[in-house]
Write a protein that holds these residues in place. Structure first.
Motif, PDB file in Angstrom:
ATOM      1  N   HIS A 142      85.571  13.021 -33.142  1.00 56.53           N
ATOM      2  CA  HIS A 142      86.762  12.689 -32.678  1.00 56.53           C
ATOM      3  C   HIS A 142      86.675  12.452 -31.045  1.00 56.53           C
ATOM      4  CE1 HIS A 142      88.950  13.972 -36.902  1.00 56.53           C
ATOM      5  NE2 HIS A 142      88.148  12.952 -36.772  1.00 56.53           N
ATOM      6  N   ILE A 143      86.460  11.166 -30.507  1.00 60.04           N
ATOM      7  CA  ILE A 143      85.872  10.988 -29.185  1.00 60.04           C
ATOM      8  C   ILE A 143      86.901  10.673 -28.359  1.00 60.04           C
ATOM      9  CG2 ILE A 143      84.030  10.196 -27.821  1.00 60.04           C
ATOM     10  CD1 ILE A 143      82.479   9.711 -30.341  1.00 60.04           C
ATOM     11  N   GLU A 144      87.588  11.456 -27.645  1.00 62.38           N
ATOM     12  CA  GLU A 144      88.299  10.954 -26.362  1.00 62.38           C
ATOM     13  C   GLU A 144      87.316  10.488 -25.181  1.00 62.38           C
ATOM     14  OE1 GLU A 144      91.377   9.991 -23.871  1.00 62.38           O
ATOM     15  OE2 GLU A 144      91.535  10.452 -26.065  1.00 62.38           O
ATOM     16  N   VAL A 145      87.474   9.202 -24.925  1.00 61.67           N
ATOM     17  CA  VAL A 145      86.890   8.579 -23.823  1.00 61.67           C
ATOM     18  C   VAL A 145      87.574   8.483 -22.415  1.00 61.67           C
ATOM     19  CG1 VAL A 145      85.381   6.413 -23.351  1.00 61.67           C
ATOM     20  CG2 VAL A 145      85.523   7.089 -25.539  1.00 61.67           C
ATOM     21  N   LYS A 146      86.840   9.034 -21.500  1.00 62.96           N
ATOM     22  CA  LYS A 146      87.576   8.661 -20.201  1.00 62.96           C
ATOM     23  C   LYS A 146      86.399   7.919 -19.284  1.00 62.96           C
ATOM     24  CE  LYS A 146      91.326  11.300 -21.025  1.00 62.96           C
ATOM     25  NZ  LYS A 146      92.401  10.994 -21.144  1.00 62.96           N
ATOM     26  N   ALA A 176      82.972  11.411 -20.939  1.00 63.67           N
ATOM     27  CA  ALA A 176      83.326  10.417 -19.806  1.00 63.67           C
ATOM     28  C   ALA A 176      82.106   9.503 -19.558  1.00 63.67           C
ATOM     29  CB  ALA A 176      83.093  11.590 -18.433  1.00 63.67           C
ATOM     30  N   VAL A 177      82.677   8.233 -18.950  1.00 63.53           N
ATOM     31  CA  VAL A 177      81.757   7.100 -18.970  1.00 63.53           C
ATOM     32  C   VAL A 177      81.854   6.198 -17.618  1.00 63.53           C
ATOM     33  CG1 VAL A 177      80.988   4.919 -20.008  1.00 63.53           C
ATOM     34  CG2 VAL A 177      81.889   6.370 -21.402  1.00 63.53           C
ATOM     35  N   LEU A 178      80.719   6.357 -17.209  1.00 64.17           N
ATOM     36  CA  LEU A 178      80.683   5.231 -15.611  1.00 64.17           C
ATOM     37  C   LEU A 178      80.353   3.912 -16.199  1.00 64.17           C
ATOM     38  CD1 LEU A 178      80.889   4.980 -12.903  1.00 64.17           C
ATOM     39  CD2 LEU A 178      78.312   5.541 -12.735  1.00 64.17           C
ATOM     40  N   VAL A 179      81.444   3.002 -16.011  1.00 68.47           N
ATOM     41  CA  VAL A 179      81.486   1.664 -16.360  1.00 68.47           C
ATOM     42  C   VAL A 179      81.006   0.818 -15.211  1.00 68.47           C
ATOM     43  CG1 VAL A 179      82.959  -0.330 -17.136  1.00 68.47           C
ATOM     44  CG2 VAL A 179      83.397   2.070 -17.992  1.00 68.47           C
ATOM     45  N   GLY A 180      80.030   0.040 -15.373  1.00 68.30           N
ATOM     46  CA  GLY A 180      79.381  -0.809 -14.429  1.00 68.30           C
ATOM     47  C   GLY A 180      80.121  -2.288 -14.409  1.00 68.30           C
ATOM     48  N   ALA A 181      79.741  -3.134 -13.668  1.00 70.37           N
ATOM     49  CA  ALA A 181      80.297  -4.279 -13.390  1.00 70.37           C
ATOM     50  C   ALA A 181      80.451  -5.384 -14.564  1.00 70.37           C
ATOM     51  CB  ALA A 181      79.894  -5.205 -12.035  1.00 70.37           C
ATOM     52  N   ASP A 182      79.373  -5.114 -15.398  1.00 74.27           N
ATOM     53  CA  ASP A 182      79.374  -6.048 -16.430  1.00 74.27           C
ATOM     54  C   ASP A 182      80.262  -5.396 -17.851  1.00 74.27           C
ATOM     55  OD1 ASP A 182      77.818  -3.828 -17.368  1.00 74.27           O
ATOM     56  OD2 ASP A 182      76.009  -5.098 -17.871  1.00 74.27           O
ATOM     57  N   GLY A 183      80.880  -4.349 -17.569  1.00 72.50           N
ATOM     58  CA  GLY A 183      81.694  -3.529 -18.667  1.00 72.50           C
ATOM     59  C   GLY A 183      80.766  -2.593 -19.292  1.00 72.50           C
ATOM     60  N   GLY A 184      79.369  -2.751 -19.063  1.00 72.85           N
ATOM     61  CA  GLY A 184      78.842  -1.533 -19.806  1.00 72.85           C
ATOM     62  C   GLY A 184      78.750  -0.153 -19.276  1.00 72.85           C
ATOM     63  N   ALA A 185      77.904   0.736 -20.138  1.00 75.97           N
ATOM     64  CA  ALA A 185      78.097   2.235 -19.635  1.00 75.97           C
ATOM     65  C   ALA A 185      76.779   2.397 -18.654  1.00 75.97           C
ATOM     66  CB  ALA A 185      78.039   2.894 -20.863  1.00 75.97           C
ATOM     67  N   LEU A 186      76.877   2.950 -17.779  1.00 77.33           N
ATOM     68  CA  LEU A 186      75.732   3.475 -16.729  1.00 77.33           C
ATOM     69  C   LEU A 186      75.793   4.684 -16.786  1.00 77.33           C
ATOM     70  CD1 LEU A 186      76.818   1.382 -13.420  1.00 77.33           C
ATOM     71  CD2 LEU A 186      75.211   0.617 -15.408  1.00 77.33           C
ATOM     72  N   ASN A 187      76.660   5.617 -17.215  1.00 75.29           N
ATOM     73  CA  ASN A 187      76.244   7.108 -17.386  1.00 75.29           C
ATOM     74  C   ASN A 187      77.135   7.554 -18.444  1.00 75.29           C
ATOM     75  OD1 ASN A 187      74.539   9.033 -16.077  1.00 75.29           O
ATOM     76  ND2 ASN A 187      76.666  10.034 -15.645  1.00 75.29           N
ATOM     77  N   LEU A 223      77.190  17.965 -20.288  1.00 74.56           N
ATOM     78  CA  LEU A 223      75.778  17.437 -20.828  1.00 74.56           C
ATOM     79  C   LEU A 223      75.690  16.260 -20.950  1.00 74.56           C
ATOM     80  CD1 LEU A 223      75.237  20.361 -23.421  1.00 74.56           C
ATOM     81  CD2 LEU A 223      73.823  20.000 -21.161  1.00 74.56           C
ATOM     82  N   PRO A 224      74.362  15.508 -20.738  1.00 70.45           N
ATOM     83  CA  PRO A 224      74.207  13.917 -20.907  1.00 70.45           C
ATOM     84  C   PRO A 224      74.291  13.842 -22.379  1.00 70.45           C
ATOM     85  CG  PRO A 224      72.051  15.135 -20.576  1.00 70.45           C
ATOM     86  CD  PRO A 224      73.113  15.987 -20.185  1.00 70.45           C
ATOM     87  N   GLY A 225      74.774  12.563 -22.627  1.00 76.25           N
ATOM     88  CA  GLY A 225      74.998  11.987 -24.163  1.00 76.25           C
ATOM     89  C   GLY A 225      76.082  12.574 -24.769  1.00 76.25           C
ATOM     90  N   VAL A 226      76.402  12.171 -26.097  1.00 78.77           N
ATOM     91  CA  VAL A 226      77.815  12.574 -26.668  1.00 78.77           C
ATOM     92  C   VAL A 226      77.285  13.664 -27.774  1.00 78.77           C
ATOM     93  CG1 VAL A 226      79.497  11.681 -28.315  1.00 78.77           C
ATOM     94  CG2 VAL A 226      78.572  10.148 -26.445  1.00 78.77           C
ATOM     95  N   LEU A 227      77.813  14.756 -27.543  1.00 79.11           N
ATOM     96  CA  LEU A 227      77.518  16.136 -28.240  1.00 79.11           C
ATOM     97  C   LEU A 227      78.600  16.787 -28.873  1.00 79.11           C
ATOM     98  CD1 LEU A 227      75.194  17.837 -28.870  1.00 79.11           C
ATOM     99  CD2 LEU A 227      75.802  19.239 -26.948  1.00 79.11           C
TER     100      LEU A 227
END
Length: 257
Positions: A142-146, A176-187, A223-227
């Motif tokens: 159950h993923i809360e996305v920031k 946590a997601v860093l959103v790029g200019a195209d709406g995609g995830a950068l991190n 940590l990187p990824g979704v764990l």
């Protein structure tokens, strides 16, 4: 190493103005216009160099990060020296960034082979998380996305409802997601539940409860990824996009958070 406050502010200004002008023109603006003299030419140079070194601005001056006033609404005390203020436009930008981050996580889960993915935030905000995912072995997340467009530091806001769901739901996790200019995830990173529990405020009076808290996330809490807390990867670090941003030294690990 995390950039200093002056470098962070300079980087944010570069992101904003590179959307409408090239590097020489923006540099000239920062150098000669009195409205931008609160930062030095060295700080502006450091801000641009930091963005270039992390691949957030291309050599031809194209920013891969969009300027998003939602960071002000999200709680920064200042942005470019101005008091943070709420406006309908800033609220719309914040919501757009949040939705983009949620959709990016959904795409990454599907790419990682999740057996079932449901974007529950599109149905209701009552769940206390944004995305439900199931692996083939029955593991559920159950993923809360920031989501944020600020690459200079990782700051999130957690509502009391989200916090209480975390406390009662062993499958809850925060990404946590860093959103790029195209709406995609950068991190994409997972924030430690244990750290959130320790850092959360405590009610000092039973007649008063906190409703929302602002967290500045440190290196050791991600940590990187979704764990998943069980140690199962919902999105492995090999699939999740990863950039050296937010001052975090991302370390691949199979240890649960």
């Amino acid at each position: 190493m995390a950039p200093g406050e002056g470098t962070r502010r300079a980087a944010r200004r570069w992101i904003e103005y590179l959307a409408v002008a090239d590097i020489p023109r923006v540099r000239s603006l920062f150098t000669h216009h009195p409205d931008y003299s609160d930062l030095t030419p060295v700080q502006y140079a450091d801000g641009l160099a930091w963005l270039l070194s992390r691949g957030l601005v291309t050599c031809d001056g194209r920013s891969l990060i969009r300027a998003d006033g939602g960071e002000q609404h999200a709680g920064d005390d200042t942005l470019d020296g101005a008091p943070a203020q709420w406006t309908p436009a800033l609220e719309a930008a914040r919501r757009e960034t949040g939705t983009a981050g949620e959709r990016a996580v959904v795409r990454l889960l599907e790419l990682s082979g999740a057996a079932r993915v449901v974007h529950v935030a599109a149905l209701s905000d009552a769940y206390g998380y944004d995305v439900h995912a199931e692996l083939g072995d029955g593991t559920a997340g159950h993923i809360e996305v920031k989501a944020t467009t600020d690459p200079t530091r990782l700051v999130i806001h957690l509502t009391r409802h989200e916090y209480e769901v975390m406390r009662g739901d062993p499958d809850w996790l925060l990404t946590a997601v860093l959103v790029g200019a195209d709406g995609g995830a950068l991190n994409v990173v997972t924030v430690s539940r244990d750290w959130l529990s320790t850092a959360a405020p405590e009610d000092q009076d039973r007649r008063v409860e906190w409703e929302s808290a602002r967290f500045s996330i440190p290196d050791q809490a991600v940590l990187p990824g979704v764990l998943h807390a069980s140690g199962h990867w919902l999105v492995p670090e090999t699939i999740a996009p990863s950039l050296p941003v937010w001052g975090l030294s991302l370390r691949p690990s199979a240890s649960p958070v």
